[in-house]
Design a protein around this motif. Structure first.
Motif, PDB file in Angstrom:
ATOM      1  N   ASP A 179      -5.097 -29.019  94.205  1.00  0.00           N
ATOM      2  CA  ASP A 179      -6.242 -29.326  93.353  1.00  0.00           C
ATOM      3  C   ASP A 179      -5.856 -30.230  92.195  1.00  0.00           C
ATOM      4  OD1 ASP A 179      -7.863 -27.771  94.977  1.00  0.00           O
ATOM      5  OD2 ASP A 179      -7.591 -25.963  93.777  1.00  0.00           O
ATOM      6  N   LEU A 180      -4.725 -29.934  91.554  1.00  0.00           N
ATOM      7  CA  LEU A 180      -4.306 -30.750  90.412  1.00  0.00           C
ATOM      8  C   LEU A 180      -3.907 -32.155  90.850  1.00  0.00           C
ATOM      9  CD1 LEU A 180      -3.953 -30.128  87.326  1.00  0.00           C
ATOM     10  CD2 LEU A 180      -1.502 -30.120  87.776  1.00  0.00           C
ATOM     11  N   VAL A 181      -3.207 -32.240  91.979  1.00  0.00           N
ATOM     12  CA  VAL A 181      -2.778 -33.549  92.481  1.00  0.00           C
ATOM     13  C   VAL A 181      -3.979 -34.391  92.912  1.00  0.00           C
ATOM     14  CG1 VAL A 181      -1.519 -34.683  94.348  1.00  0.00           C
ATOM     15  CG2 VAL A 181      -0.486 -32.754  93.153  1.00  0.00           C
ATOM     16  N   ALA A 182      -5.027 -33.732  93.428  1.00  0.00           N
ATOM     17  CA  ALA A 182      -6.231 -34.458  93.820  1.00  0.00           C
ATOM     18  C   ALA A 182      -6.982 -34.999  92.605  1.00  0.00           C
ATOM     19  CB  ALA A 182      -7.149 -33.551  94.636  1.00  0.00           C
ATOM     20  N   ARG A 183      -6.805 -34.353  91.463  1.00  0.00           N
ATOM     21  CA  ARG A 183      -7.555 -34.744  90.259  1.00  0.00           C
ATOM     22  C   ARG A 183      -6.791 -35.755  89.402  1.00  0.00           C
ATOM     23  NH1 ARG A 183     -11.927 -32.906  87.474  1.00  0.00           N
ATOM     24  NH2 ARG A 183     -11.922 -33.082  85.188  1.00  0.00           N
ATOM     25  N   TYR A 184      -5.466 -35.616  89.328  1.00  0.00           N
ATOM     26  CA  TYR A 184      -4.666 -36.497  88.479  1.00  0.00           C
ATOM     27  C   TYR A 184      -3.540 -37.163  89.269  1.00  0.00           C
ATOM     28  CZ  TYR A 184      -7.012 -33.900  84.762  1.00  0.00           C
ATOM     29  OH  TYR A 184      -7.964 -33.333  83.963  1.00  0.00           O
ATOM     30  N   ASP A 185      -3.066 -38.277  88.751  1.00  0.00           N
ATOM     31  CA  ASP A 185      -1.938 -38.988  89.351  1.00  0.00           C
ATOM     32  C   ASP A 185      -0.657 -38.474  88.703  1.00  0.00           C
ATOM     33  OD1 ASP A 185      -0.175 -40.705  90.508  1.00  0.00           O
ATOM     34  OD2 ASP A 185      -0.934 -42.530  89.539  1.00  0.00           O
ATOM     35  N   VAL A 186      -0.037 -37.472  89.339  1.00  0.00           N
ATOM     36  CA  VAL A 186       1.170 -36.854  88.775  1.00  0.00           C
ATOM     37  C   VAL A 186       2.353 -37.783  89.045  1.00  0.00           C
ATOM     38  CG1 VAL A 186       2.632 -34.814  88.724  1.00  0.00           C
ATOM     39  CG2 VAL A 186       0.185 -34.569  89.202  1.00  0.00           C
ATOM     40  N   ASP A 187       2.773 -38.501  88.006  1.00  0.00           N
ATOM     41  CA  ASP A 187       3.832 -39.500  88.150  1.00  0.00           C
ATOM     42  C   ASP A 187       5.229 -38.930  87.963  1.00  0.00           C
ATOM     43  OD1 ASP A 187       2.513 -41.732  88.889  1.00  0.00           O
ATOM     44  OD2 ASP A 187       2.285 -42.585  86.894  1.00  0.00           O
ATOM     45  N   TYR A 188       5.364 -37.978  87.052  1.00  0.00           N
ATOM     46  CA  TYR A 188       6.703 -37.556  86.662  1.00  0.00           C
ATOM     47  C   TYR A 188       6.728 -36.069  86.308  1.00  0.00           C
ATOM     48  CZ  TYR A 188      11.284 -39.608  85.643  1.00  0.00           C
ATOM     49  OH  TYR A 188      12.588 -39.994  85.708  1.00  0.00           O
ATOM     50  N   VAL A 189       7.845 -35.407  86.636  1.00  0.00           N
ATOM     51  CA  VAL A 189       8.080 -34.014  86.274  1.00  0.00           C
ATOM     52  C   VAL A 189       9.471 -33.934  85.632  1.00  0.00           C
ATOM     53  CG1 VAL A 189       8.451 -31.669  87.120  1.00  0.00           C
ATOM     54  CG2 VAL A 189       6.613 -33.057  88.076  1.00  0.00           C
ATOM     55  N   VAL A 190       9.553 -33.299  84.473  1.00  0.00           N
ATOM     56  CA  VAL A 190      10.833 -33.100  83.793  1.00  0.00           C
ATOM     57  C   VAL A 190      11.013 -31.600  83.578  1.00  0.00           C
ATOM     58  CG1 VAL A 190      12.244 -33.612  81.770  1.00  0.00           C
ATOM     59  CG2 VAL A 190      10.636 -35.325  82.625  1.00  0.00           C
ATOM     60  N   THR A 191      12.081 -31.040  84.125  1.00  0.00           N
ATOM     61  CA  THR A 191      12.363 -29.616  83.940  1.00  0.00           C
ATOM     62  C   THR A 191      13.691 -29.466  83.208  1.00  0.00           C
ATOM     63  OG1 THR A 191      13.562 -29.330  86.035  1.00  0.00           O
ATOM     64  CG2 THR A 191      11.158 -29.097  86.087  1.00  0.00           C
ATOM     65  N   THR A 192      13.787 -28.420  82.396  1.00  0.00           N
ATOM     66  CA  THR A 192      14.986 -28.164  81.606  1.00  0.00           C
ATOM     67  C   THR A 192      15.428 -26.727  81.801  1.00  0.00           C
ATOM     68  OG1 THR A 192      14.248 -29.760  79.922  1.00  0.00           O
ATOM     69  CG2 THR A 192      15.981 -28.211  79.289  1.00  0.00           C
ATOM     70  N   GLY A 193      16.617 -26.527  82.373  1.00  0.00           N
ATOM     71  CA  GLY A 193      17.156 -25.184  82.565  1.00  0.00           C
ATOM     72  C   GLY A 193      16.285 -24.321  83.456  1.00  0.00           C
ATOM     73  N   SER A 194      15.760 -24.879  84.534  1.00  0.00           N
ATOM     74  CA  SER A 194      14.792 -24.166  85.378  1.00  0.00           C
ATOM     75  C   SER A 194      15.275 -24.059  86.816  1.00  0.00           C
ATOM     76  CB  SER A 194      13.436 -24.891  85.366  1.00  0.00           C
ATOM     77  OG  SER A 194      12.960 -25.063  84.053  1.00  0.00           O
ATOM     78  N   PRO A 195      15.019 -22.927  87.477  1.00  0.00           N
ATOM     79  CA  PRO A 195      15.345 -22.788  88.913  1.00  0.00           C
ATOM     80  C   PRO A 195      14.233 -23.369  89.777  1.00  0.00           C
ATOM     81  CG  PRO A 195      14.562 -20.686  88.036  1.00  0.00           C
ATOM     82  CD  PRO A 195      14.562 -21.654  86.894  1.00  0.00           C
ATOM     83  N   VAL A 196      14.365 -24.620  90.168  1.00  0.00           N
ATOM     84  CA  VAL A 196      13.300 -25.318  90.905  1.00  0.00           C
ATOM     85  C   VAL A 196      13.799 -25.836  92.256  1.00  0.00           C
ATOM     86  CG1 VAL A 196      11.976 -25.938  88.857  1.00  0.00           C
ATOM     87  CG2 VAL A 196      13.824 -27.441  89.619  1.00  0.00           C
ATOM     88  N   GLY A 197      14.859 -25.232  92.783  1.00  0.00           N
ATOM     89  CA  GLY A 197      15.432 -25.717  94.034  1.00  0.00           C
ATOM     90  C   GLY A 197      14.535 -25.541  95.234  1.00  0.00           C
ATOM     91  N   SER A 198      13.551 -24.644  95.152  1.00  0.00           N
ATOM     92  CA  SER A 198      12.681 -24.395  96.300  1.00  0.00           C
ATOM     93  C   SER A 198      11.480 -25.327  96.348  1.00  0.00           C
ATOM     94  CB  SER A 198      12.182 -22.938  96.279  1.00  0.00           C
ATOM     95  OG  SER A 198      13.259 -22.036  96.353  1.00  0.00           O
ATOM     96  N   THR A 199      11.320 -26.181  95.363  1.00  0.00           N
ATOM     97  CA  THR A 199      10.149 -27.064  95.294  1.00  0.00           C
ATOM     98  C   THR A 199      10.568 -28.505  95.540  1.00  0.00           C
ATOM     99  OG1 THR A 199       9.124 -25.582  93.670  1.00  0.00           O
ATOM    100  CG2 THR A 199       8.184 -27.773  93.917  1.00  0.00           C
ATOM    101  N   VAL A 200      10.034 -29.087  96.601  1.00  0.00           N
ATOM    102  CA  VAL A 200      10.284 -30.496  96.926  1.00  0.00           C
ATOM    103  C   VAL A 200       9.096 -31.307  96.427  1.00  0.00           C
ATOM    104  CG1 VAL A 200      10.706 -32.169  98.758  1.00  0.00           C
ATOM    105  CG2 VAL A 200      11.626 -29.845  98.948  1.00  0.00           C
ATOM    106  N   LEU A 201       9.347 -32.232  95.526  1.00  0.00           N
ATOM    107  CA  LEU A 201       8.267 -33.032  94.969  1.00  0.00           C
ATOM    108  C   LEU A 201       7.783 -34.066  95.977  1.00  0.00           C
ATOM    109  CD1 LEU A 201       9.630 -33.712  91.362  1.00  0.00           C
ATOM    110  CD2 LEU A 201       8.040 -31.934  92.112  1.00  0.00           C
TER     111      LEU A 201
END
Length: 487
Positions: A334-356
């Motif tokens: 829903d969010l991707v359909a509404r906005y153009d998500v260009d960039y994601v910045v994470t700091t000290g986060s466990p995000v290995g399971s999410t493929v952008l």
């Protein structure tokens, strides 16, 4: 592809997935050649009759050129297909070799894991580092179940070691020698979130918008230090509990919004079910096991309240738990359909399971001594659009004996170390920095909107109740023992 450095400077881990990209380009080139041959065939039909020369019929000049072009297209097409097949085979060989090497390294680390954990606790200020945490997560079933079944024998016991190896393989994922596609941490998170939702141990209910306030315009260029400063301001100590920031700036290509999500804000007195703060421990449950569904809906409403419009470009940043939500929001339909998500910045986060998605760039800041990025049990995805920067060392004023998740996880330490990215010549860092510069080109000022979020109140945890067995009326609870034979 890995770039390493020492002495506190950053390093980046990323894989240039040029095998797949080049194969796709060659496939498109082959399709173009087929289309060209179809056009040549059509043109040959209109090339005109053969020309009579000295009693022989020769093709016209146009037909001769067309036939020559067709043969050339056939030859080039065969070469392109051969190259594409070779790239596919090379990629498969590369992936298999890489997986075998990673599995072998994991097996070697697992063999000495108890000693490694003890060593890291003593040398890393009482905390495991990222790699050791990942290994602990993946080896936990192998140590836990045999320990229970074998009566708490020590890990050094031969029977314990053998049983641990077998159980770890049976319950592990494919990257760690097991049969499962998903990792141990991912399966545990989904199970725990389901249990939490059913028993209402945590409050993962709908999130509503509270107060919305917009500050006066301020200087902003969209650099990494600017984004890290927004991350600092989003924390509870500055903006209050449960607040997100929406920063809007005008660039050469129109507006860009930055959604900043804070880290974990512990529930008071551990009453998770009674807390209405979306970013307490309940937020971790929602982020790791439920895809941040409620946070995504609230984020869309917060963006709308700040003046964002459909189709606007969006950058999402998050620290610790906030990074989990940030990555999840980047793949929320829903969010991707509404906005153009260009960039994601994470700091000290466990995000290995999410493929952008391919069109979304990711910059993941991690410290090698920080245990939190390892809590998902796997490294971050290796792709051309996601760059992971590994920091070493500590800022001068860092409290090395800090409690919680330790000194390496402190946002202040990350903020100061991230300043080194401005002068780094690491290829991955340079590319990430350039992409941010292009995205925010022309930005000079921005307005920051603070949006308070609150969860719908929970009615409290449910207690398990055992229902009594109902029997038909008139039937005795038990049959009396009687040795008298029936009449």
């Amino acid at each position: 592809m890995s770039h390493s450095s020492s002495g506190g400077s950053p390093s980046a881990d990323f894989q240039l997935d040029e095998f797949e990209r080049a194969a796709a380009r060659l496939a498109r080139a082959g399709e173009c050649l087929i289309a060209a041959r179809m056009l040549i065939t059509t043109a040959l039909a209109d090339a005109g009759p053969p020309v009579a020369v000295e009693g022989r019929f020769l093709p016209s000049a146009a037909e001769a050129y067309l036939r020559s072009g067709n043969q050339l297209a056939i030859g080039v097409g065969d070469t392109v297909e051969e190259c594409r097949a070779g790239l596919d085979a090379s990629r498969a060989i590369y992936e298999q070799a890489e997986r075998r090497a990673a599995l072998k390294a994991y097996e070697q680390r697992s063999a000495v894991l108890p000693a490694a954990v003890q060593d890291r606790f003593s040398s890393n200020h009482g905390h495991p580092d990222t790699q050791t945490t990942e290994d602990l997560i993946n080896a936990a079933p192998g140590y836990g179940l045999p320990w229970l079944l074998l009566g708490g024998r020590p890990a050094s016991d031969p029977s314990m070691a053998a049983a641990s190896s077998v159980v770890a393989r049976l319950l592990g994922d494919r990257d760690h020698g097991g049969p499962f596609r998903s990792g141990v941490a991912e399966r545990m998170a989904i199970g725990l979130s389901g249990l939490a939702a059913v028993r209402w141990i945590f409050n993962v209910r709908t999130i509503r918008l509270g107060a919305v306030s917009t500050a006066a315009p301020e200087a902003f260029e969209g650099t990494v230090p600017d984004l890290m400063d927004l991350q600092r301001r989003a924390e509870a100590q500055v903006s209050g509990e449960g607040a997100v920031l929406v920063t809007t700036t005008r660039t050469a290509r129109g507006p860009v919004h930055v959604l900043t999500i804070p880290g974990t804000q512990p529930a008071r007195q551990g009453r998770y079910w009674a807390s209405r703060n979306p970013f307490d421990e309940s937020g971790i449950v929602e982020g790791t096991g439920m895809g941040s569904r409620q946070v995504a809906q609230a984020a869309a409403e917060a963006l709308d309240a700040s003046g964002a419009r459909p189709g606007d470009r969006l950058v999402i940043t998050g620290y610790s738990q906030g990074g989990i939500h940030a990555a999840n929001l980047a793949v929320d339909e829903d969010l991707v359909a509404r906005y153009d998500v260009d960039y994601v910045v994470t700091t000290g986060s466990p995000v290995g399971s999410t493929v952008l998605p391919e069109g979304t760039r990711g910059l993941h800041l991690e410290h090698v001594d920080d245990m939190v990025p390892g809590l998902d049990g796997r490294p971050n995805p290796e792709s051309s659009n996601q760059v992971t920067v590994h920091f070493e060392g500590y800022a001068p004023d860092t409290d090395l004996q800090a409690g919680g998740f330790g000194a390496a996880h402190q946002l202040g330490n990350y903020t100061q170390l991230s300043g080194e990215l401005a002068t780094s010549d690491d290829p991955g860092v340079v590319e990430a920095r350039s992409a941010l510069g292009t995205l925010f080109a022309g930005a000079t000022t921005a307005t920051v909107t603070t949006v308070k979020l609150r969860r719908v109140p929970s009615t409290g945890p449910r207690k398990a109740r055992i229902k009594p067995v109902r029997r038909p009326p008139g039937r005795p609870r038990h049959r009396a023992l009687d040795s008298t034979p029936p009449h």
